[in-house]
Scaffold this motif. Structure first.
Motif, PDB file in Angstrom:
ATOM      1  N   LYS A   1      -2.033   8.164  -4.157  1.00 34.23           N
ATOM      2  CA  LYS A   1      -1.458   8.494  -5.467  1.00 34.23           C
ATOM      3  C   LYS A   1      -1.452   7.252  -6.369  1.00 34.23           C
ATOM      4  O   LYS A   1      -1.757   7.344  -7.553  1.00 34.23           O
ATOM      5  CB  LYS A   1      -0.041   9.037  -5.312  1.00 34.23           C
ATOM      6  CG  LYS A   1       0.021  10.374  -4.599  1.00 34.23           C
ATOM      7  CD  LYS A   1       1.451  10.797  -4.369  1.00 34.23           C
ATOM      8  CE  LYS A   1       1.514  12.003  -3.444  1.00 34.23           C
ATOM      9  NZ  LYS A   1       2.875  12.319  -3.037  1.00 34.23           N
TER      10      LYS A   1
ATOM     11  N   SER B   1     -10.110  10.242  -1.116  1.00 36.10           N
ATOM     12  CA  SER B   1      -8.802   9.596  -0.982  1.00 36.10           C
ATOM     13  C   SER B   1      -8.925   8.184  -0.406  1.00 36.10           C
ATOM     14  O   SER B   1      -8.098   7.327  -0.690  1.00 36.10           O
ATOM     15  CB  SER B   1      -7.867  10.441  -0.118  1.00 36.10           C
ATOM     16  OG  SER B   1      -8.409  10.589   1.177  1.00 36.10           O
TER      17      SER B   1
ATOM     18  N   THR C   1       0.009   4.783   3.562  1.00 38.87           N
ATOM     19  CA  THR C   1       1.130   5.705   3.398  1.00 38.87           C
ATOM     20  C   THR C   1       0.653   6.885   2.556  1.00 38.87           C
ATOM     21  O   THR C   1      -0.365   6.779   1.851  1.00 38.87           O
ATOM     22  CB  THR C   1       2.319   5.030   2.687  1.00 38.87           C
ATOM     23  OG1 THR C   1       1.937   4.740   1.343  1.00 38.87           O
ATOM     24  CG2 THR C   1       2.751   3.762   3.403  1.00 38.87           C
ATOM     25  N   PRO C   2       1.382   7.975   2.566  1.00 39.38           N
ATOM     26  CA  PRO C   2       0.989   9.115   1.722  1.00 39.38           C
ATOM     27  C   PRO C   2       0.993   8.773   0.224  1.00 39.38           C
ATOM     28  O   PRO C   2       0.329   9.416  -0.567  1.00 39.38           O
ATOM     29  CB  PRO C   2       2.047  10.172   2.041  1.00 39.38           C
ATOM     30  CG  PRO C   2       2.537   9.818   3.403  1.00 39.38           C
ATOM     31  CD  PRO C   2       2.469   8.314   3.474  1.00 39.38           C
ATOM     32  N   GLU C   3       1.716   7.733  -0.156  1.00 40.40           N
ATOM     33  CA  GLU C   3       1.794   7.345  -1.565  1.00 40.40           C
ATOM     34  C   GLU C   3       0.586   6.520  -2.024  1.00 40.40           C
ATOM     35  O   GLU C   3       0.300   6.472  -3.219  1.00 40.40           O
ATOM     36  CB  GLU C   3       3.081   6.543  -1.822  1.00 40.40           C
ATOM     37  CG  GLU C   3       4.348   7.338  -1.589  1.00 40.40           C
ATOM     38  CD  GLU C   3       4.425   8.553  -2.487  1.00 40.40           C
ATOM     39  OE1 GLU C   3       4.182   8.445  -3.693  1.00 40.40           O
ATOM     40  OE2 GLU C   3       4.711   9.647  -1.965  1.00 40.40           O
TER      41      GLU C   3
ATOM     42  N   ASP D   1       3.419   6.497   8.912  1.00 39.46           N
ATOM     43  CA  ASP D   1       3.601   7.574   9.884  1.00 39.46           C
ATOM     44  C   ASP D   1       2.584   7.464  11.002  1.00 39.46           C
ATOM     45  O   ASP D   1       2.832   7.864  12.120  1.00 39.46           O
ATOM     46  CB  ASP D   1       3.460   8.939   9.202  1.00 39.46           C
ATOM     47  CG  ASP D   1       4.583   9.179   8.213  1.00 39.46           C
ATOM     48  OD1 ASP D   1       5.683   8.644   8.450  1.00 39.46           O
ATOM     49  OD2 ASP D   1       4.362   9.877   7.218  1.00 39.46           O
TER      50      ASP D   1
END
Length: 149
Positions: free
Chosen positions: A54, A66, A49-51, A42
């Motif tokens: 995780k 993070s 990535t936002p993943e 994005d």
């Protein structure tokens, strides 16, 4: 042919030495390239990535920043794949800057805990130390059974 994790993972010199002696270097250059080409960003300058944070939870607890988890989403699979590791301590920024002290500590810890052969060297400061440095790496790689070592 052994898969050798190189630290600093951004070191092109280490990557080249490992490849020259018949092994597969595991560093960030190829994993970052594959990650970026896969798409899904994005905000491209962040290259994450936002993943990714995780995925990094597999190697780092939720309490860690993070950024550490994001980096571990790239480095963690390489550590798991490694048959051996070369760790260069106190390296010059031009040799391969890693950028995150906590990620670096975690990587070295995981590599040592894995139980694979690990060569730890100090960054050479003189020409003589440089010759010994390369010879030590060559000997280590030969012991791993490289084709050209």
């Amino acid at each position: 042919m052994a898969k050798v994790f190189i630290y600093p993972a951004t070191s092109l010199m280490l990557s080249d030495l490992v490849a020259r002696y018949g092994h597969k270097p595991l560093g960030s250059a190829l994993s970052v390239r594959e990650h970026i080409q896969a798409g899904g960003f994005d905000s491209p300058p962040l290259q994450i990535t936002p993943e990714d944070p995780k995925k990094g939870l597999h190697w780092a607890a939720v309490e860690v920043p993070s950024g550490v988890r994001g980096r571990m989403s790239l480095y963690g699979p390489l550590v798991e794949e490694a048959d051996a590791a070369i760790i260069i301590e106190e390296s010059d920024f031009a040799f391969g800057c890693m950028g995150c002290a906590r990620t670096n500590e975690l990587l070295i810890f995981l590599l040592k805990q894995k139980g694979v052969p690990v060569l730890e060297l100090s960054y050479p400061k003189t020409k003589e130390e440089g010759v010994t440095f390369v010879a030590s790496i060559r000997t280590f790689l030969a012991e791993l059974g490289g084709e050209k070592a």
